[in-house]
Scaffold this motif. Structure first.
Motif, PDB file in Angstrom:
ATOM      1  N   LEU A  39       4.177  11.323  -4.446  1.00 36.06           N
ATOM      2  CA  LEU A  39       4.585  11.381  -3.049  1.00 36.06           C
ATOM      3  C   LEU A  39       5.444  10.188  -2.660  1.00 36.06           C
ATOM      4  O   LEU A  39       5.502   9.822  -1.492  1.00 36.06           O
ATOM      5  N   ALA A  40       6.089   9.530  -3.632  1.00 33.00           N
ATOM      6  CA  ALA A  40       6.927   8.382  -3.323  1.00 33.00           C
ATOM      7  C   ALA A  40       8.120   8.827  -2.498  1.00 33.00           C
ATOM      8  O   ALA A  40       8.919   9.654  -2.929  1.00 33.00           O
ATOM      9  N   VAL A  41       8.257   8.284  -1.300  1.00 32.84           N
ATOM     10  CA  VAL A  41       9.313   8.693  -0.381  1.00 32.84           C
ATOM     11  C   VAL A  41      10.506   7.773  -0.513  1.00 32.84           C
ATOM     12  O   VAL A  41      10.374   6.548  -0.503  1.00 32.84           O
ATOM     13  N   GLY A  42      11.679   8.360  -0.632  1.00 23.89           N
ATOM     14  CA  GLY A  42      12.903   7.586  -0.722  1.00 23.89           C
ATOM     15  C   GLY A  42      13.598   7.516   0.622  1.00 23.89           C
ATOM     16  O   GLY A  42      12.966   7.519   1.677  1.00 23.89           O
ATOM     17  N   ARG A  43      14.895   7.463   0.609  1.00 20.13           N
ATOM     18  CA  ARG A  43      15.671   7.336   1.841  1.00 20.13           C
ATOM     19  C   ARG A  43      15.560   8.617   2.656  1.00 20.13           C
ATOM     20  O   ARG A  43      15.621   9.722   2.135  1.00 20.13           O
ATOM     21  N   ILE A  44      15.404   8.453   3.968  1.00 17.67           N
ATOM     22  CA  ILE A  44      15.245   9.603   4.859  1.00 17.67           C
ATOM     23  C   ILE A  44      16.630  10.072   5.316  1.00 17.67           C
ATOM     24  O   ILE A  44      17.401   9.289   5.883  1.00 17.67           O
ATOM     25  N   PRO A 212      13.505  11.146  -6.906  1.00 13.76           N
ATOM     26  CA  PRO A 212      13.084  10.015  -7.733  1.00 13.76           C
ATOM     27  C   PRO A 212      13.601   8.687  -7.181  1.00 13.76           C
ATOM     28  O   PRO A 212      14.786   8.553  -6.888  1.00 13.76           O
ATOM     29  N   THR A 213      12.695   7.722  -6.986  1.00 10.29           N
ATOM     30  CA  THR A 213      13.071   6.420  -6.453  1.00 10.29           C
ATOM     31  C   THR A 213      13.007   5.327  -7.509  1.00 10.29           C
ATOM     32  O   THR A 213      13.318   4.188  -7.240  1.00 10.29           O
ATOM     33  N   HIS A 297       5.920   8.912 -18.844  1.00  8.76           N
ATOM     34  CA  HIS A 297       6.178   9.207 -17.436  1.00  8.76           C
ATOM     35  C   HIS A 297       6.489   7.916 -16.687  1.00  8.76           C
ATOM     36  O   HIS A 297       6.212   6.822 -17.167  1.00  8.76           O
ATOM     37  N   THR A 298       7.031   8.067 -15.478  1.00  9.74           N
ATOM     38  CA  THR A 298       7.098   6.979 -14.510  1.00  9.74           C
ATOM     39  C   THR A 298       6.310   7.417 -13.289  1.00  9.74           C
ATOM     40  O   THR A 298       6.644   8.427 -12.656  1.00  9.74           O
ATOM     41  N   VAL A 299       5.241   6.695 -12.979  1.00  4.99           N
ATOM     42  CA  VAL A 299       4.365   7.023 -11.853  1.00  4.99           C
ATOM     43  C   VAL A 299       4.254   5.799 -10.960  1.00  4.99           C
ATOM     44  O   VAL A 299       3.884   4.722 -11.428  1.00  4.99           O
ATOM     45  N   ALA A 300       4.582   5.956  -9.675  1.00  5.21           N
ATOM     46  CA  ALA A 300       4.550   4.847  -8.716  1.00  5.21           C
ATOM     47  C   ALA A 300       5.353   3.655  -9.224  1.00  5.21           C
ATOM     48  O   ALA A 300       4.965   2.505  -9.063  1.00  5.21           O
ATOM     49  N   GLY A 301       6.484   3.953  -9.868  1.00  7.82           N
ATOM     50  CA  GLY A 301       7.379   2.901 -10.326  1.00  7.82           C
ATOM     51  C   GLY A 301       7.035   2.277 -11.652  1.00  7.82           C
ATOM     52  O   GLY A 301       7.766   1.415 -12.144  1.00  7.82           O
ATOM     53  N   GLY A 302       5.911   2.683 -12.267  1.00  5.90           N
ATOM     54  CA  GLY A 302       5.491   2.085 -13.523  1.00  5.90           C
ATOM     55  C   GLY A 302       5.344   3.098 -14.633  1.00  5.90           C
ATOM     56  O   GLY A 302       5.155   4.293 -14.389  1.00  5.90           O
TER      57      GLY A 302
END
Length: 388
Positions: A39-44, A212-213, A297-302
């Motif tokens: 649920l990582a939110v990027g630019r709105i 993806p952020t 994978h990349t999860v929460a930036g890691g």
């Protein structure tokens, strides 16, 4: 002959395995970062146009999308919510207020003094989810706070209302019913069939806001994009837990040994699903694992690596370097390697393949894995295989 392990009935997890994570008090409306990767939110964006199930068109402005981002941010920090819970919350808020913070000056004159997006007139309802103070949802000040309303909608053990009125996490089995029915279970509307109409719009919002952020290079140097969601690795109702993560008495030597994975017994040939978007780092036979797939994978930036073991050669359906999506059928349950019967041995390694494993079942629950169900651990685990 391959020996099939019969599977027991599945019982639903009674609730999230961990408590509420802290929610950021202040968020930049242009960019909100959530705790969990799915649920990582990027630019709105400034606007979004989508279509309802009945073919209608709806255009949302930046303020409405910012409210949607708040819902995703809150849901992303609550264990057990995941993408499905966020989808349901967005469906409810779209239906009740079109994602607007609505005052109700007739019932609550003081509500007009709070930041708002317009006036509503449904009984004494307020805000994004049209919650009623008289029904116990909170004070007027509470209900004119978008973050509070999101936390109240999700509910759960650490929710602001302690289950009364009940939020989504207080509804038994909400993950396994129609999303519109789950929204109705919280909202208790006189018009229960309205919520399904907004499901395509909610899906479009999640897609637009959770691009993806973050990216990380895989071991092969290929970029691994942030995952879009987390999924349980076996279809619900197909398995039972047979050996858990942690120290145990080795069934062969009788000595204490550490079991780095979780074993899920299932009939041979049961589809194995990728737990998240990623890139295949290994696919083949590896010692006691038997047929093994490792996905990065990349999860929460890691970085995170997931292991899927005990497949036969013909049960491995992906190749090294292949990009896979969360929920993709990557292999079939087998009994190769150190195993006495068909089952999936799954491991989760936060930090990547070279880092220690954590409890896979807890990690999946914490990250709101879609399709998660629980089963009591039995005595059968990864044991030396017998001749066919």
């Amino acid at each position: 002959m391959k020996r099939l392990i019969g599977f027991l009935g599945i019982i639903l997890l009674a609730g999230p395995l961990l408590g509420l994570m802290g929610v950021a008090a202040l968020m930049n409306p242009a960019e909100i970062s959530c705790g969990w990767g799915s649920l990582a939110v990027g630019r709105i964006p400034d606007s979004l146009t989508a279509h309802t199930r009945d073919g209608g068109s709806i255009s949302l402005n930046r303020q409405q999308l910012t409210h949607a981002a708040t819902i995703l941010a809150v849901g992303g920090q609550l264990p057990g919510v995941g993408r499905q819970g966020a989808l349901i919350a967005l469906m409810a808020a779209l239906t009740e207020s079109t994602l607007r913070m609505l005052t109700n000056p007739t019932a609550h004159p003081e509500s007009a003094s709070y930041p708002n997006d317009g006036v509503g007139s449904d009984h004494d309802s307020l805000g994004l989810f049209q919650m009623r103070s008289a029904s116990g949802w909170g004070t007027v000040a509470d209900l004119m706070d978008p973050e509070y309303q999101a936390r109240a909608f999700f509910g759960g053990p650490s929710g602001p209302n302690a289950g009364s009125p009940r939020g989504l996490l207080d509804v038994d089995g909400w993950q396994f019913i129609d999303p519109g029915e789950a929204a109705q279970a919280v909202e208790v509307s006189a018009y229960p069939d309205r919520y399904q109409n907004y499901q395509p719009v909610a899906e479009a919002i999640i897609t637009a806001l959770t691009q993806p952020t973050s990216t990380k290079p895989s071991a092969a140097g290929v970029t691994v994009q942030e995952t879009s969601r987390i999924v349980f690795p076996l279809p619900a109702g197909t398995y039972t837990g047979t050996d858990s993560f942690g120290w145990r008495t080795d069934p062969v030597t009788g000595a204490q040994a550490f079991h780095a994975g979780s074993d899920l017994a299932a009939p041979a040939g049961t589809p194995i699903l990728a737990v998240a978007d990623g890139i295949v780092g290994f696919a083949g036979q590896r010692g006691s694992y038997g047929g093994l797939i490792v996905i990065e994978h990349t999860v929460a930036g890691g970085p995170v690596a997931s292991y899927y073991a005990h497949m036969y050669d013909d049960g491995i359906l992906v190749a090294v370097g292949e990009r896979v999506a969360a929920g993709q059928h990557i292999g079939d349950v087998g009994s190769a390697g150190k195993s006495t019967g068909p089952h999936l041995h799954v491991e989760i390694h936060p930090g990547g393949e070279r880092e220690p494993a954590v409890n896979a079942m807890e990690w999946l629950a914490e990250h709101g894995a879609a399709g998660l169900a629980g089963a009591e651990a039995g005595s059968t685990g990864c044991r030396p295989g017998k001749a066919a």
